[in-house]
Scaffold this motif. Sequence first.
Motif, PDB file in Angstrom:
ATOM      1  N   LEU A  30       0.707  -1.462  -0.043  1.00 31.47           N
ATOM      2  CA  LEU A  30       0.460  -0.343   0.100  1.00 31.47           C
ATOM      3  C   LEU A  30       0.743   1.208  -0.015  1.00 31.47           C
ATOM      4  N   GLY A  31       2.113   1.178   0.600  1.00 34.85           N
ATOM      5  CA  GLY A  31       3.173   2.470   1.020  1.00 34.85           C
ATOM      6  C   GLY A  31       3.414   3.074  -0.241  1.00 34.85           C
ATOM      7  N   VAL A  58      -2.842  14.864   2.802  1.00 30.88           N
ATOM      8  CA  VAL A  58      -3.376  15.555   4.635  1.00 30.88           C
ATOM      9  C   VAL A  58      -3.378  13.717   4.613  1.00 30.88           C
ATOM     10  N   ILE A  59      -4.718  12.830   3.898  1.00 30.58           N
ATOM     11  CA  ILE A  59      -4.565  11.806   4.961  1.00 30.58           C
ATOM     12  C   ILE A  59      -3.282  11.207   5.051  1.00 30.58           C
ATOM     13  N   VAL A  60      -2.107  10.437   4.521  1.00 27.80           N
ATOM     14  CA  VAL A  60      -1.039   9.864   5.060  1.00 27.80           C
ATOM     15  C   VAL A  60      -0.137  10.794   6.964  1.00 27.80           C
ATOM     16  N   ALA A 100       1.033   1.536   9.453  1.00 31.08           N
ATOM     17  CA  ALA A 100       2.090   1.368   9.032  1.00 31.08           C
ATOM     18  C   ALA A 100       2.407   2.085   7.366  1.00 31.08           C
ATOM     19  N   ALA A 101       1.504   2.181   6.961  1.00 30.17           N
ATOM     20  CA  ALA A 101       1.522   2.134   5.316  1.00 30.17           C
ATOM     21  C   ALA A 101       1.687   3.627   5.175  1.00 30.17           C
ATOM     22  N   PRO A 102       1.320   4.704   5.678  1.00 30.77           N
ATOM     23  CA  PRO A 102       1.401   6.049   5.395  1.00 30.77           C
ATOM     24  C   PRO A 102       2.485   6.271   6.159  1.00 30.77           C
ATOM     25  N   TYR A 103       3.548   5.425   7.008  1.00 32.97           N
ATOM     26  CA  TYR A 103       4.907   5.658   7.449  1.00 32.97           C
ATOM     27  C   TYR A 103       5.801   5.538   6.449  1.00 32.97           C
TER      28      TYR A 103
END
Length: 219
Positions: A30-31, A58-60, A100-103
């Motif tokens: 995903l990331g 913004v979502i991340v 973790a995906a946004p990271y």
Amino acid sequence: MSPELVDLILMGTWETLYMTVVSTAIAYVLGIPLGVILYITGDGGIKRNPAVNLVVGVIVNILRSIPFLILLVAILPFTRAVVGTTIGSTATIVPLVVAAAPYVARMVESSLKEVDPGVIEAARAMGSSTWQMICKVFLPEARPSLLVGATISLATILGYSAMAGFVGGGGLGAIAINYGYYRYQSDVMLVTVALLVVIVQIFQEGGLKLVSKVDKRTR
């Protein structure tokens, strides 16, 4: 420690590895696309689009800003809808991925920014399409940095998985809390901490060796 407790710790070690590796793999699935979108739509990107960059950014940022334990509890209904339960190692994978995906997306974006601009300009001059630029230039050139990021992500997600033990997440974290903290068995606490440190070191050393093999600059 009794044989039963040793077996429990071995099972906890397996559950921790399972949660960490599977969560990291899904988080990267995903990331990486999110990180690529942030990079190519940002300032200087090959498909600059401030609106898309702002929305994704913004979502991340929102997901990255929520402490993991709060996020874990907040998305319990979503976790139950996905895996049918909110306890155990498999259930913990859902909040781990969401956290973790946004990271990972930000780490991927940072890695792509390290790609040599000269290589990018050369690819554009040859008429490469956006997809070709992503698959044949950006990701391959950023591979060493991406692998370093994956090593860091593994250690971070391992720490998240240990925190999940407070709400029945399973793994070494749950053992440390249930036996080392609530039952005051300091020997169990020390063993689980030592195992977590060993796992992190294995991830770190393995990742760095892999980076040294694929990094053309070290040859």
